[in-house]
Design an enzyme around this catalytic site. Structure first.
Site, PDB file in Angstrom:
ATOM      1  N   TYR A 103       0.852  -1.053   0.298  1.00  0.00           N
ATOM      2  CA  TYR A 103      -0.157  -0.278   0.114  1.00  0.00           C
ATOM      3  C   TYR A 103       1.084   0.978  -0.193  1.00  0.00           C
ATOM      4  CZ  TYR A 103      -3.076   3.492   1.682  1.00  0.00           C
ATOM      5  OH  TYR A 103      -3.870   4.932   1.573  1.00  0.00           O
ATOM      6  N   GLU A 115      -3.107   7.972  -4.418  1.00  0.00           N
ATOM      7  CA  GLU A 115      -3.853   6.346  -3.416  1.00  0.00           C
ATOM      8  C   GLU A 115      -3.718   5.264  -4.528  1.00  0.00           C
ATOM      9  OE1 GLU A 115      -6.452   4.650  -0.106  1.00  0.00           O
ATOM     10  OE2 GLU A 115      -7.711   4.368  -1.820  1.00  0.00           O
TER      11      GLU A 115
END
Length: 232
Positions: free
Chosen positions: A109, A197
């Site tokens: 992530y 993101e």
């Protein structure tokens, strides 16, 4: 303001951020012509809606040939996806993104955002890629690394090592990570975004980094436009 995944990846390409090859379609008639641009028949069909959690709602499917692709595309067009971010009304699918399947070794992530509380730019990284980052933060906060930096032209190499430390990368992949982080930081600043993101950011079997899913949010009142952050 949100944009679709395929639009975010087009921006990424402009800034040299590595993404898998893919094409967007707006109806099944587009498929035959569009997939001629792709090198593989093993594809991921992704519903394009402004919400996370598409996979659990049936909005992401893997297909192995043209017939499967047509079948899944027909099922997905005009389907209403209900996720934790759409609410009970859901979002209707009006476009699909067809992307070549990637050979995934690991998932990470990575995000870059304007942190209003500190008037800085924050990088958030975790080895728990492909998961709901809010759940990871709640249940395993030690698995998330947050690094905040002052606004500048680029990100210092020592800072990048801290950001990517949870990934445990080889020398080859670390060099790619250096370029990747500089690039998404540049996207954030030059495109006036307030959030970037990547979930997941993947490491392939060839030890290459690829942005498997991309999200860019824009805010007309983004904090980095304000004089106070420039003076930090």
């Amino acid at each position: 303001m949100n944009i679709h995944e395929h639009q975010a990846k087009e921006i990424f390409k402009q800034f040299g951020v590595p993404v898998p090859h893919g094409v967007v379609i707006f109806n099944t008639d587009d498929i035959k012509n569009k997939i001629s641009k792709l090198k593989s028949s093993n594809l991921v069909v992704k519903a394009q809606i402004h919400a996370g959690g598409r996979g659990k709602a049936g909005g992401i499917k893997v297909v192995n040939n043209y017939n499967e692709l047509i079948e899944e595309a027909k099922k997905m067009f005009d389907k209403t996806l209900i996720t934790h971010q759409t609410g009970p009304v859901g979002r209707k699918v009006k476009r699909l993104y067809l992307e070549e399947v990637s050979d995934v070794q690991k998932e990470f992530y990575l995000s870059c955002l304007v942190d209003r509380s500190s008037s800085k730019i924050a990088f958030i990284s975790s080895a728990e890629g492909g998961m709901d980052i809010e759940k990871v933060a709640k249940n395993n906060p030690e698995k998330i690394t947050t690094i905040k930096v002052n606004l500048s032209k680029s990100v210092d190499a020592k800072v990048i090592k801290k950001i990517t430390q949870p990934f445990v990368l080889s020398e080859k992949s670390q060099k790619q990570a250096f370029h990747l982080i500089q690039s998404i930081y540049k996207v954030l600043i030059e495109k006036d975004a307030n959030l970037i993101e990547i979930n997941p950011l993947i490491l392939t079997r060839d030890n290459d980094l690829l942005c498997l899913d991309a999200k860019i949010n824009f805010d007309d009142n983004a904090l980095y436009r304000h004089p106070d952050i420039v003076s930090l």
